[in-house]
Write a protein that holds these residues in place. Structure first.
Motif, PDB file in Angstrom:
ATOM      1  N   PHE A  94       0.863  -1.182   0.000  1.00  0.00           N
ATOM      2  CA  PHE A  94       0.000   0.000   0.000  1.00  0.00           C
ATOM      3  C   PHE A  94       0.894   1.225   0.000  1.00  0.00           C
ATOM      4  N   ARG A  95       0.628   2.146  -0.922  1.00  0.00           N
ATOM      5  CA  ARG A  95       1.436   3.362  -1.012  1.00  0.00           C
ATOM      6  C   ARG A  95       0.552   4.582  -0.806  1.00  0.00           C
ATOM      7  N   PHE A  96       0.972   5.436   0.124  1.00  0.00           N
ATOM      8  CA  PHE A  96       0.180   6.611   0.476  1.00  0.00           C
ATOM      9  C   PHE A  96       1.113   7.687   1.010  1.00  0.00           C
ATOM     10  N   HIS A  97       0.982   8.909   0.493  1.00  0.00           N
ATOM     11  CA  HIS A  97       1.822  10.044   0.922  1.00  0.00           C
ATOM     12  C   HIS A  97       3.307   9.707   0.832  1.00  0.00           C
ATOM     13  N   ASP A  98       3.710   9.121  -0.286  1.00  0.00           N
ATOM     14  CA  ASP A  98       5.114   8.803  -0.554  1.00  0.00           C
ATOM     15  C   ASP A  98       5.706   7.767   0.400  1.00  0.00           C
ATOM     16  N   LYS A  99       4.861   7.048   1.118  1.00  0.00           N
ATOM     17  CA  LYS A  99       5.314   5.956   1.971  1.00  0.00           C
ATOM     18  C   LYS A  99       4.717   4.656   1.466  1.00  0.00           C
ATOM     19  N   GLU A 100       5.522   3.593   1.538  1.00  0.00           N
ATOM     20  CA  GLU A 100       5.047   2.298   1.078  1.00  0.00           C
ATOM     21  C   GLU A 100       5.056   1.308   2.235  1.00  0.00           C
ATOM     22  N   TYR A 101       3.967   0.529   2.346  1.00  0.00           N
ATOM     23  CA  TYR A 101       3.815  -0.423   3.432  1.00  0.00           C
ATOM     24  C   TYR A 101       3.607  -1.816   2.847  1.00  0.00           C
ATOM     25  N   GLN A 102       4.442  -2.769   3.262  1.00  0.00           N
ATOM     26  CA  GLN A 102       4.276  -4.158   2.864  1.00  0.00           C
ATOM     27  C   GLN A 102       3.328  -4.829   3.857  1.00  0.00           C
ATOM     28  N   LEU A 103       2.248  -5.415   3.354  1.00  0.00           N
ATOM     29  CA  LEU A 103       1.209  -5.944   4.232  1.00  0.00           C
ATOM     30  C   LEU A 103       0.911  -7.411   3.935  1.00  0.00           C
ATOM     31  N   GLU A 104       0.440  -8.099   4.969  1.00  0.00           N
ATOM     32  CA  GLU A 104       0.056  -9.501   4.840  1.00  0.00           C
ATOM     33  C   GLU A 104      -1.198  -9.735   5.663  1.00  0.00           C
ATOM     34  N   ALA A 105      -1.631 -10.990   5.740  1.00  0.00           N
ATOM     35  CA  ALA A 105      -2.850 -11.332   6.476  1.00  0.00           C
ATOM     36  C   ALA A 105      -2.771 -10.828   7.916  1.00  0.00           C
ATOM     37  N   GLY A 106      -3.883 -10.261   8.376  1.00  0.00           N
ATOM     38  CA  GLY A 106      -3.935  -9.741   9.743  1.00  0.00           C
ATOM     39  C   GLY A 106      -3.677  -8.250   9.835  1.00  0.00           C
ATOM     40  N   TYR A 107      -3.369  -7.641   8.693  1.00  0.00           N
ATOM     41  CA  TYR A 107      -3.121  -6.201   8.675  1.00  0.00           C
ATOM     42  C   TYR A 107      -4.156  -5.501   7.789  1.00  0.00           C
ATOM     43  N   GLY A 108      -4.334  -4.219   8.039  1.00  0.00           N
ATOM     44  CA  GLY A 108      -5.267  -3.441   7.246  1.00  0.00           C
ATOM     45  C   GLY A 108      -4.751  -2.037   7.034  1.00  0.00           C
ATOM     46  N   PHE A 109      -5.433  -1.299   6.171  1.00  0.00           N
ATOM     47  CA  PHE A 109      -5.008   0.082   5.917  1.00  0.00           C
ATOM     48  C   PHE A 109      -6.214   0.980   5.688  1.00  0.00           C
ATOM     49  N   LEU A 110      -6.023   2.234   6.040  1.00  0.00           N
ATOM     50  CA  LEU A 110      -7.060   3.258   5.907  1.00  0.00           C
ATOM     51  C   LEU A 110      -6.723   4.187   4.756  1.00  0.00           C
ATOM     52  N   ILE A 111      -7.703   4.446   3.887  1.00  0.00           N
ATOM     53  CA  ILE A 111      -7.572   5.449   2.831  1.00  0.00           C
ATOM     54  C   ILE A 111      -8.442   6.635   3.197  1.00  0.00           C
ATOM     55  N   GLN A 112      -7.860   7.825   3.208  1.00  0.00           N
ATOM     56  CA  GLN A 112      -8.580   9.050   3.555  1.00  0.00           C
ATOM     57  C   GLN A 112      -9.429   9.525   2.379  1.00  0.00           C
ATOM     58  N   PRO A 113     -10.516  10.254   2.649  1.00  0.00           N
ATOM     59  CA  PRO A 113     -11.344  10.779   1.563  1.00  0.00           C
ATOM     60  C   PRO A 113     -10.552  11.750   0.678  1.00  0.00           C
ATOM     61  N   ASN A 114     -10.746  11.601  -0.617  1.00  0.00           N
ATOM     62  CA  ASN A 114     -10.172  12.520  -1.606  1.00  0.00           C
ATOM     63  C   ASN A 114      -8.656  12.610  -1.547  1.00  0.00           C
ATOM     64  N   GLU A 115      -8.004  11.514  -1.129  1.00  0.00           N
ATOM     65  CA  GLU A 115      -6.550  11.444  -1.099  1.00  0.00           C
ATOM     66  C   GLU A 115      -6.090  10.331  -2.037  1.00  0.00           C
ATOM     67  N   LEU A 116      -5.067  10.619  -2.852  1.00  0.00           N
ATOM     68  CA  LEU A 116      -4.561   9.620  -3.787  1.00  0.00           C
ATOM     69  C   LEU A 116      -3.887   8.473  -3.041  1.00  0.00           C
ATOM     70  N   ALA A 117      -4.237   7.263  -3.412  1.00  0.00           N
ATOM     71  CA  ALA A 117      -3.641   6.078  -2.802  1.00  0.00           C
ATOM     72  C   ALA A 117      -3.442   5.012  -3.879  1.00  0.00           C
ATOM     73  N   PHE A 118      -2.498   4.122  -3.613  1.00  0.00           N
ATOM     74  CA  PHE A 118      -2.219   3.024  -4.554  1.00  0.00           C
ATOM     75  C   PHE A 118      -1.969   1.758  -3.749  1.00  0.00           C
ATOM     76  N   TYR A 119      -2.553   0.647  -4.190  1.00  0.00           N
ATOM     77  CA  TYR A 119      -2.239  -0.631  -3.558  1.00  0.00           C
ATOM     78  C   TYR A 119      -2.231  -1.725  -4.612  1.00  0.00           C
ATOM     79  N   GLN A 120      -1.392  -2.730  -4.350  1.00  0.00           N
ATOM     80  CA  GLN A 120      -1.165  -3.772  -5.357  1.00  0.00           C
ATOM     81  C   GLN A 120      -0.909  -5.116  -4.701  1.00  0.00           C
ATOM     82  N   ALA A 121      -1.445  -6.179  -5.312  1.00  0.00           N
ATOM     83  CA  ALA A 121      -1.260  -7.533  -4.807  1.00  0.00           C
ATOM     84  C   ALA A 121       0.144  -8.030  -5.107  1.00  0.00           C
TER      85      ALA A 121
END
Length: 295
Positions: free
Chosen positions: A53-80
């Protein structure tokens, strides 16, 4: 290709917390979204597999048991992940208190990642939302209620990853003040406030002295008497009714408390003109609370 089951709901865009959409998805390798934005809050929770998950120029590697929040009207990118693509569920929501609740949970644009070990429970909640998908008040109320449960499960779990260390004392006082604001009209005592915040009475006393310069009892009484002065100035309610409206089941106890604070009885106060001083007192109390609640 993504295999997704999703629902979008129509609502009147009002209320403290309401569901906009929800769904579950099993993604293909390298399946991605964005960079794009959504008009509401969006929580994704990973059920299996991996991704980033990439948000505000930061990238987070995620797996089962984790989650992420996307803010309204903010650009976000996530990929399997290419080898172990994730499956996830999501809930989109909004409301006048959505930001407040998320902030209390420690979720924000600076800390959008959380962990939770209740995957089966979260999945069950989202499935329940999807099964109650009609346009009607019954299903609408159920979905919005389930949203509260969904957030509470996350809030009660392991916590937010890399969340800011908040001043716990300040948070306790905020919750206590909020409880008093909402319940001053009931015959609550300081022990009820302490029980609600889940700390003992002596610690609550220390916190109020540190943050507000008065005891919890003094704050409760000041708040009640200030509200009573408002009613004395703006209504013709009997003294007994005003006492009950401000949490005093005994009008005599109310009169003594009022006299101790204002130097006169409620009836004498009503005969004199005190509207300006009442307004100033109210502003003083509200200013005290506003400074406390300021982020």
């Amino acid at each position: 290709m993504e295999k997704a089951f999703k629902l979008d709901f129509v609502n009147d865009k009002t209320g403290s917390l309401y569901v906009n959409c929800c769904g579950c998805s099993q993604t293909a390798p390298l399946h991605s979204f964005g960079p794009a934005s959504k008009p509401h809050y969006l929580i994704h929770y990973v059920l299996s597999g991996k991704g980033h998950f990439r948000f505000h120029d930061k990238e987070y590697q995620l797996e089962a048991g984790y989650g992420f929040l996307i803010q309204p009207n903010e650009l976000a990118f996530y990929q399997a992940d290419a080898k172990d693509p994730w499956s996830y569920l999501w809930v989109g929501f909004a409301g006048s208190r959505a930001e407040e609740y998320l902030h209390s949970m420690g979720l924000s644009d600076r800390h959008p990642i959380f962990s939770c070990d209740k995957s089966e429970e979260l999945y069950s909640i989202v499935r329940d939302m999807m099964e109650h998908n009609t346009f009607g008040i019954a299903d609408d109320l159920r979905r919005n209620g389930l949203l509260g449960v969904f957030l509470s499960v996350i809030a009660d779990s392991a916590g937010v990853v890399a969340r800011e260390e908040e001043d716990k004392g300040n948070q306790y006082v905020k919750k206590a003040v909020s409880f008093i604001q909402s319940n001053y009209c009931n015959p609550i005592k300081v022990t009820d406030v302490a029980d609600y915040v889940c700390i003992n009475r002596s610690y609550l006393y220390t916190l109020f002295q540190n943050y507000l310069g008065m005891s919890p009892q003094q704050f409760l009484t000041t708040f009640r008497i200030t509200k009573a002065r408002e009613l004395l100035d703006s209504t013709n309610y009997p003294i007994e009714s005003i006492a009950l409206s401000c949490g005093y089941s005994d009008a005599l106890v109310f009169t003594k408390a009022f006299h101790a604070m204002k130097g006169m009885s409620p009836s004498k106060y009503r005969k004199e003109s005190h509207k300006e001083s009442t307004k100033e007192q109210l502003q003083e109390v509200e200013g005290l609370i506003a400074r406390l609640l300021k982020p």
